[in-house]
Design an enzyme around this catalytic site. Structure first.
Site, PDB file in Angstrom:
ATOM      1  N   LYS A  35       0.840  -1.186   0.000  1.00  0.00           N
ATOM      2  CA  LYS A  35       0.000   0.000   0.000  1.00  0.00           C
ATOM      3  C   LYS A  35       0.884   1.247   0.000  1.00  0.00           C
ATOM      4  O   LYS A  35       1.833   1.344   0.778  1.00  0.00           O
ATOM      5  CB  LYS A  35      -0.907  -0.002   1.222  1.00  0.00           C
ATOM      6  N   ARG A  91     -25.485  -3.171   7.334  1.00  0.00           N
ATOM      7  CA  ARG A  91     -25.263  -4.587   7.084  1.00  0.00           C
ATOM      8  C   ARG A  91     -25.644  -5.436   8.286  1.00  0.00           C
ATOM      9  O   ARG A  91     -25.750  -6.654   8.193  1.00  0.00           O
ATOM     10  CB  ARG A  91     -23.790  -4.808   6.734  1.00  0.00           C
ATOM     11  N   GLU A 112     -19.137  -6.538  10.054  1.00  0.00           N
ATOM     12  CA  GLU A 112     -20.034  -5.779  10.924  1.00  0.00           C
ATOM     13  C   GLU A 112     -21.087  -6.664  11.589  1.00  0.00           C
ATOM     14  O   GLU A 112     -21.445  -6.439  12.751  1.00  0.00           O
ATOM     15  CB  GLU A 112     -20.712  -4.664  10.124  1.00  0.00           C
TER      16      GLU A 112
END
Length: 616
Positions: free
Chosen positions: A280, A392, A364
């Site tokens: 990254k 969600r 979640e």
């Protein structure tokens, strides 16, 4: 002229040689750093997929082939290579180019992608549609290892493996989602990275036999023996156990090797998973050193990497600070987050109380159910999740929290408009679905101090499930009331006889400014602010003499309090108002969006004048 300036589609990439592709990758990085430094956006994730995206766009024609992102914040390089270079000056700005894939923006954007872990399921659906319609195109899912912490990925992979549908799943493994990845899958991927030498040997062996006369039959004959030897030496991956063909891991910054491997995966004509290792922020030292800081970044100095920061404290920071203060006195207090300890302001809590911070990854549903189990056994769990991602967990909120009236506290960050991230990230629906849940108390602070008070009350009183919703950024400049519980759920900020304006949260500022504008037109307004949108009982004692009521909300139409308020007040009142309408809300600054949807002070004033004149 640079090479990048001449790249607009798949065919342009096919004309490049190896040296030109290397130059192109360098130019893309330079372009992204310069452009995002001026507009803000997701930088580190896009710098990490430059070579990978160049390889994908070279091997696959995304105008016909389907490339499904998961999550789409790393789609900038894809947009650059598919004819949208000139649009980057408008990235994430109102009326400009979106920061996520958007099919209405380009045919090369196969699907919207703002939430994680759905790409394999979507790609399998496209592959099955291809077969049913008798068409020919390739289907690719680009999956981040952060998204691989979500259970839906494995539901999709499990089905894809037995489907036999030709498709390629690319697992982009940079050991991070936003913060460092956690859990068993992260450890599993770490072990798989040791297999790179094996893959290189495998490719060398196949190439040698393919060049020899009669080598292909020998390769096929020895393949089963080779696979048995491999399984004896190297543990089978979870992907192979599901039935996917596994290739990798491979260096995600070696564009030539990536092109070769993706071509091989495409030619296998079955479900294949390609494991790619990337870094990254690759190629830009500040982003390499602090990838979380440059995940979603505002304007910055490209030379030094210094980010332009607001000095105003944010709700997320206030939440994190108060959590640390409360945890010092209450040993049962724990924090739960879904791959967002930095975004939700919990980094200091993580440092001070590492055994009481549970980062479950992008999961979640699991976070909410786990909180239910903890609360049932006497722990005080605080679940910090963005509003858009809490959606969600709706079933878990009902079945695993509310049904048993469990005292779980939900810190609902990024409620309301979030600005430049747009449709997939605005928190427009939590008021509607949280108010429906029996026993759920929904609190709406307008200031950081009020957030602290509400959090202290929820932790101390534990009255069942409590959601404290607050927006991205800082407060509206109002210190707030001295709040100690549900005996006070309405605050009167201004008295006037002609109309009652009702709002909650940081929209208070716009409401008060609109009231001042109305006063110049001879209309005096009472301005009421709700501290809780789950309790409308106390409004009657604060209303203006007039029976005209105007409600201001940052919610999708019919998901707020206006209809409930009209029903409670009865036929004698005229209840009007303004919200964000029935459609998904585009990206742009909060001020631009307020103007578009008539929530800015002047528009609210104009709307109220129309209502008052119609009544007189």
């Amino acid at each position: 002229m640079s090479i990048l300036e001449n790249i607009h589609c798949h065919e342009d990439l096919l004309h490049l040689n190896e040296s030109q592709r290397q130059t192109l990758c360098r130019e893309i990085r330079e372009f992204l750093i310069d452009s995002v430094s001026r507009t803000g956006g997701h930088l580190a994730s896009n710098l990490g997929v430059v070579e990978l995206t160049v390889a994908i766009e070279t091997v696959f024609n995304t105008a016909q082939d389907r490339l499904v992102f998961d999550v789409g914040h790393q789609s900038y390089v894809h947009k650059l290579l598919t004819g949208r270079q000139a649009d980057f000056s408008t990235l994430r700005q109102f009326g400009g180019m979106a920061g996520f894939p958007k099919p209405g923006e380009s045919d090369t954007d196969a699907f919207v992608a703002g939430h994680a872990s759905s790409s394999v399921s979507i790609a399998l659906g496209m592959a099955r549609a291809r077969t049913l319609c008798g068409q020919k195109y390739n289907v690719v899912a680009l999956l981040g290892d952060g998204a691989a912490t979500g259970g839906m990925v494995y539901e999709g992979m499990n089905d894809a493996a037995v489907s036999g549908e030709p498709m390629v799943v690319i697992l982009n493994d940079n050991a991070m989602s936003i913060d460092h990845n956690v859990g068993g899958m992260a450890k599993h991927l770490s072990r798989l990275r040791t297999k790179e030498k094996y893959l290189n040997m495998k490719e060398w062996y196949r190439d040698i036999l393919n060049r020899l006369p009669g080598g292909k039959p020998v390769y096929r004959a020895t393949r089963k023996i080779k696979d048995r030897v491999r399984r004896a030496l190297i543990p089978t991956t979870i992907f192979e156990a599901m039935g996917l063909t596994y290739l990798g891991p491979v260096d995600g910054h070696d564009v030539e090797n990536l092109i070769s491997l993706l071509n091989a995966a495409k030619d296998m004509h079955r479900p294949v998973l390609v494991h790619v290792m990337t870094q990254k922020g690759h190629g830009y030292l500040p982003a390499e050193k602090e990838p979380s800081k440059f995940h979603g970044v505002g304007q910055f100095d490209p030379a030094s990497g210094a980010v332009n920061k607001s000095s105003q404290p944010t709700f997320s920071q206030a939440f994190g600070q108060e959590m640390c203060a409360l945890a010092e006195k209450e040993p049962r207090l724990c924090a739960i987050t879904a791959a967002m300890p930095a975004g939700t302001g919990l980094l200091n809590f993580k440092k001070k109380y590492p055994k009481r911070l549970f980062d479950v990854g992008i999961a979640e549903e699991h976070a909410v159910s786990m909180a239910g189990g903890m609360a049932k056994q006497g722990i005080i769990p605080v679940v910090a999740i963005y509003s858009t991602f809490l959606q969600r967990s709706y079933d878990m909120l009902l079945q695993d929290i509310a049904l048993l009236k469990l005292p779980v506290i939900f810190a609902v960050d990024r409620a309301g408009l979030v600005g430049e991230d747009g449709e997939t990230h605005h928190g427009l629906f939590d008021v509607g679905f949280l108010r429906q849940i029996p026993g759920m108390r929904v609190l709406c602070p307008c200031s950081c101090e009020e957030l602290r008070q509400m959090l202290r009350w929820a932790v101390k009183e534990r009255p069942g499930p409590v959601a404290i919703r607050y927006p991205r950024g800082g407060d509206c400049g109002y210190i707030g009331c001295d709040w100690h519980g549900l005996e006070k759920t309405v605050v009167c900020h201004r008295k006037g006889a002609d109309i009652t304006i009702i709002t909650y949260g940081t929209l208070l500022r716009n409401a008060l400014e609109a009231a001042e504008l109305l006063s110049a037109h001879g209309v005096e307004a009472t301005v009421l602010r709700l501290l809780s949108v789950s309790d409308l009982q106390q409004l009657h004692g604060h209303m203006a003499e007039s029976k005209i009521v105007f409600v201001m909300e940052e919610v999708c139409a019919r998901s707020g309090i206006r209809e409930a308020l009209a029903l409670k007040l009865g036929d004698g009142f005229h209840v009007a108002g303004v919200d964000l309408g029935r459609n998904f809300v585009t990206h742009g600054s909060i001020s631009d969006l307020h103007r578009k949807y008539r929530l800015d002070p002047q528009s609210v004033c104009d709307s109220i004048l129309e209502v008052v004149r119609s009544e007189n």
